[in-house]
Design a protein around this motif. Structure first.
Motif, PDB file in Angstrom:
ATOM      1  N   ARG A  17       0.808  -1.221   0.000  1.00 23.74           N
ATOM      2  CA  ARG A  17       0.000   0.000   0.000  1.00 23.74           C
ATOM      3  C   ARG A  17       0.840   1.269   0.000  1.00 23.74           C
ATOM      4  NH1 ARG A  17      -4.950  -1.340   4.248  1.00 23.74           N
ATOM      5  NH2 ARG A  17      -5.823  -3.113   3.094  1.00 23.74           N
ATOM      6  N   ARG A  18       2.019   1.208   0.628  1.00 26.31           N
ATOM      7  CA  ARG A  18       2.855   2.410   0.662  1.00 26.31           C
ATOM      8  C   ARG A  18       3.414   2.767  -0.711  1.00 26.31           C
ATOM      9  NH1 ARG A  18       6.622   0.983   5.801  1.00 26.31           N
ATOM     10  NH2 ARG A  18       6.717  -0.959   4.606  1.00 26.31           N
ATOM     11  N   THR A  23       1.064  -0.041  -7.150  1.00 19.72           N
ATOM     12  CA  THR A  23       0.616  -1.400  -6.848  1.00 19.72           C
ATOM     13  C   THR A  23      -0.898  -1.567  -6.993  1.00 19.72           C
ATOM     14  OG1 THR A  23       0.597  -0.804  -4.498  1.00 19.72           O
ATOM     15  CG2 THR A  23       2.563  -1.916  -5.338  1.00 19.72           C
ATOM     16  N   THR A  24      -1.545  -0.622  -7.647  1.00 24.57           N
ATOM     17  CA  THR A  24      -2.991  -0.764  -7.867  1.00 24.57           C
ATOM     18  C   THR A  24      -3.298  -1.989  -8.701  1.00 24.57           C
ATOM     19  OG1 THR A  24      -3.286   1.632  -7.753  1.00 24.57           O
ATOM     20  CG2 THR A  24      -5.059   0.353  -8.782  1.00 24.57           C
ATOM     21  N   PHE A  25      -2.520  -2.189  -9.758  1.00 26.23           N
ATOM     22  CA  PHE A  25      -2.778  -3.294 -10.677  1.00 26.23           C
ATOM     23  C   PHE A  25      -1.683  -4.354 -10.678  1.00 26.23           C
ATOM     24  CE2 PHE A  25      -5.155   0.226 -12.879  1.00 26.23           C
ATOM     25  CZ  PHE A  25      -6.418  -0.264 -12.578  1.00 26.23           C
ATOM     26  N   GLN A  26      -0.632  -4.158  -9.908  1.00 23.95           N
ATOM     27  CA  GLN A  26       0.399  -5.184  -9.850  1.00 23.95           C
ATOM     28  C   GLN A  26       0.924  -5.295  -8.424  1.00 23.95           C
ATOM     29  OE1 GLN A  26       3.791  -4.289 -12.330  1.00 23.95           O
ATOM     30  NE2 GLN A  26       3.596  -2.093 -12.004  1.00 23.95           N
ATOM     31  N   PRO A  27       1.288  -6.508  -8.021  1.00 26.76           N
ATOM     32  CA  PRO A  27       1.762  -6.705  -6.647  1.00 26.76           C
ATOM     33  C   PRO A  27       3.171  -6.144  -6.474  1.00 26.76           C
ATOM     34  CG  PRO A  27       1.908  -8.749  -7.873  1.00 26.76           C
ATOM     35  CD  PRO A  27       1.237  -7.760  -8.782  1.00 26.76           C
ATOM     36  N   LYS A  28       3.489  -5.775  -5.243  1.00 30.78           N
ATOM     37  CA  LYS A  28       4.803  -5.199  -4.953  1.00 30.78           C
ATOM     38  C   LYS A  28       5.969  -6.073  -5.428  1.00 30.78           C
ATOM     39  CE  LYS A  28       7.726  -3.681  -1.107  1.00 30.78           C
ATOM     40  NZ  LYS A  28       7.886  -3.657   0.361  1.00 30.78           N
ATOM     41  N   SER A 221      10.500  -0.411  -0.129  1.00 32.77           N
ATOM     42  CA  SER A 221       9.165  -0.396   0.472  1.00 32.77           C
ATOM     43  C   SER A 221       8.412   0.903   0.258  1.00 32.77           C
ATOM     44  CB  SER A 221       9.254  -0.664   1.982  1.00 32.77           C
ATOM     45  OG  SER A 221       9.549  -2.008   2.224  1.00 32.77           O
ATOM     46  N   HIS A 222       9.101   1.948  -0.211  1.00 33.05           N
ATOM     47  CA  HIS A 222       8.488   3.249  -0.424  1.00 33.05           C
ATOM     48  C   HIS A 222       8.852   3.728  -1.827  1.00 33.05           C
ATOM     49  CE1 HIS A 222       9.629   2.729   3.827  1.00 33.05           C
ATOM     50  NE2 HIS A 222       8.455   3.282   4.106  1.00 33.05           N
ATOM     51  N   PRO A 223       8.145   4.692  -2.363  1.00 28.32           N
ATOM     52  CA  PRO A 223       8.485   5.174  -3.715  1.00 28.32           C
ATOM     53  C   PRO A 223       9.930   5.630  -3.831  1.00 28.32           C
ATOM     54  CG  PRO A 223       6.328   5.986  -3.063  1.00 28.32           C
ATOM     55  CD  PRO A 223       6.904   5.315  -1.851  1.00 28.32           C
ATOM     56  N   TRP A 224      10.435   6.364  -2.828  1.00 29.80           N
ATOM     57  CA  TRP A 224      11.826   6.807  -2.898  1.00 29.80           C
ATOM     58  C   TRP A 224      12.784   5.633  -2.748  1.00 29.80           C
ATOM     59  CZ3 TRP A 224       8.235   8.398   0.701  1.00 29.80           C
ATOM     60  CH2 TRP A 224       8.332   7.822   1.979  1.00 29.80           C
TER      61      TRP A 224
END
Length: 389
Positions: A17-18, A23-28, A221-224
């Motif tokens: 989720r972060r 990750t709306t349409f694909q898993p992390k 785990s985060h965008p950055w």
């Protein structure tokens, strides 16, 4: 002494989720770092260490993982089991009960790891009579992970709620267990509706050993984090990797290190700067500048755009003259404030950013959203929402 391990469980059911809207349409675990899905680094490391059978626990957008891994590793013994409800990492591991036997290694499917970490855990476990072994690593952000309390290689506690600080040892997300872990997980109380794998350490009937690993563990785990992990992996390359099918205009500038995938098109006067990755079929228009950014498959960047410290999801469209200047930003993710993070903008899958839009540092455009021409965007746009000037 414990027996040699030949089986592994990879936990790949999380939603990430972060990292939304990516990750709306694909898993992390399928997000690209250096143009490869994160989960590939995990499986390659396991196979390099002699693992013969891998159970992958899937959940969010599971078909993406199953389809990709089945095609990427057609001859490997990979089995998929589902976690239908998001009830924590411990619950995810419970879904693998009956699919592995004796002792096995467990890895998070959304961290980049190398074979040295896996081999260190396997070696430590094989040389002891412990019921589990955990890889630990130094971290300057212990609040993001479980802080490990250990003495002489034995773990006594994992604190999931540590305060900020320096020099802590944290859980690196690579474990070896014997099959008693499943009974211990059933005895482990849930926390806020989730059974967390680190909490099982207190419930195991025996001592837990640790091995400290230096490097080889990266967590996007985060965008950055997605950008910084990509940058670190690219820095290991001896030179840029450019597909032979990519079309690079003779007046374009490519600055090492970058990765450019199949069928990409980089126009005249365009600059693709260090730390950038173009997946497959990406178009970068004339005189555009892309620096330390990730452009996913089928992304299109029109003429004269500037993207720094940014990520564009699959099929995202950036219009003429769009500016995403990058730099430092304060970002709220899942109700938590992160200050002074190096982040430009995040544009979700199939979102459209119109001509001459300015995307302020830290702004996010949801999947399939539309940002109208000339808009100056601060903050977030939800998925499938249209914002006009």
């Amino acid at each position: 002494m414990n027996h040699r391990i030949t089986e592994a469980v990879v936990l790949a059911a999380g939603e990430g989720r972060r990292l939304r809207p990516l990750t709306t349409f694909q898993p992390k675990p399928m997000l690209p770092v250096a143009n490869r899905p994160v989960i590939e680094y995990v499986l390659d490391s396991l196979f390099e260490c002699g693992i013969e059978h891998v159970v992958v626990v899937v959940g969010h957008r599971s078909e993406r993982i199953q389809t990709h891994l089945s095609a990427r590793y057609p001859d490997a013994d990979i089995e998929f089991v589902r976690q239908d409800s998001r009830l924590g990492s411990g619950h995810a591991l419970l879904q693998a009960e009956g699919h592995v036997s004796d002792s096995f290694v467990v890895c998070n499917g959304d961290n980049v790891i190398d074979a040295d970490i896996v081999s260190s855990v396997l070696e430590r476990f094989s040389m002891t009579d412990s019921v589990a072994t955990l890889a630990v690593a130094s971290s300057e952000t212990p609040e993001e992970y479980g802080v490990v309390v250990e003495h002489d290689g034995r773990i006594s506690d994992i604190d999931e709620h540590a305060d900020d600080g320096d020099g802590y040892l944290v859980n690196a997300g690579v474990y070896a267990f014997d099959e008693s872990v499943f009974d211990a997980l059933r005895r482990t109380p849930s926390y806020e509706g989730e059974t967390r794998l680190p909490d099982v350490i207190h419930r195991l009937d025996g001592y837990v050993s640790s091995v400290t690993v230096n490097g080889g563990w990266l967590d996007p785990s985060h965008p950055w984090g997605l950008l910084s992990v990509t940058e670190m992996l690219l820095a290991r390359l001896e030179s840029s990797s450019i597909s032979t099918s990519a079309r690079i205009h003779e007046q374009a500038v490519i600055e090492d290190p970058v990765v450019i995938g199949d069928d990409c098109d980089v126009g005249p006067g365009a600059v693709v700067g260090p730390g950038s990755c173009l997946q497959n079929n990406v178009v970068v228009g004339a005189n555009s500048v892309v620096e330390r950014s990730i452009l996913s498959t089928d992304a299109r960047i029109d003429a004269g755009a500037i993207l720094r410290d940014s990520v564009v999801g699959p099929g995202g469209h950036i219009g003429d003259g769009v500016v995403s200047p990058g730099g430092q930003a304060d970002v709220i993710l899942e109700g938590r404030l992160y200050t002074d993070r190096q982040l430009g903008s995040i544009v979700g899958d199939r979102a459209t950013v119109g001509a001459n839009v300015t995307l302020s540092p830290g702004s996010r455009v949801g999947a399939e959203a539309i940002v109208g021409a000339g808009t100056v965007l601060h903050g977030d746009v939800r998925e499938r929402v249209e914002v006009t000037h």
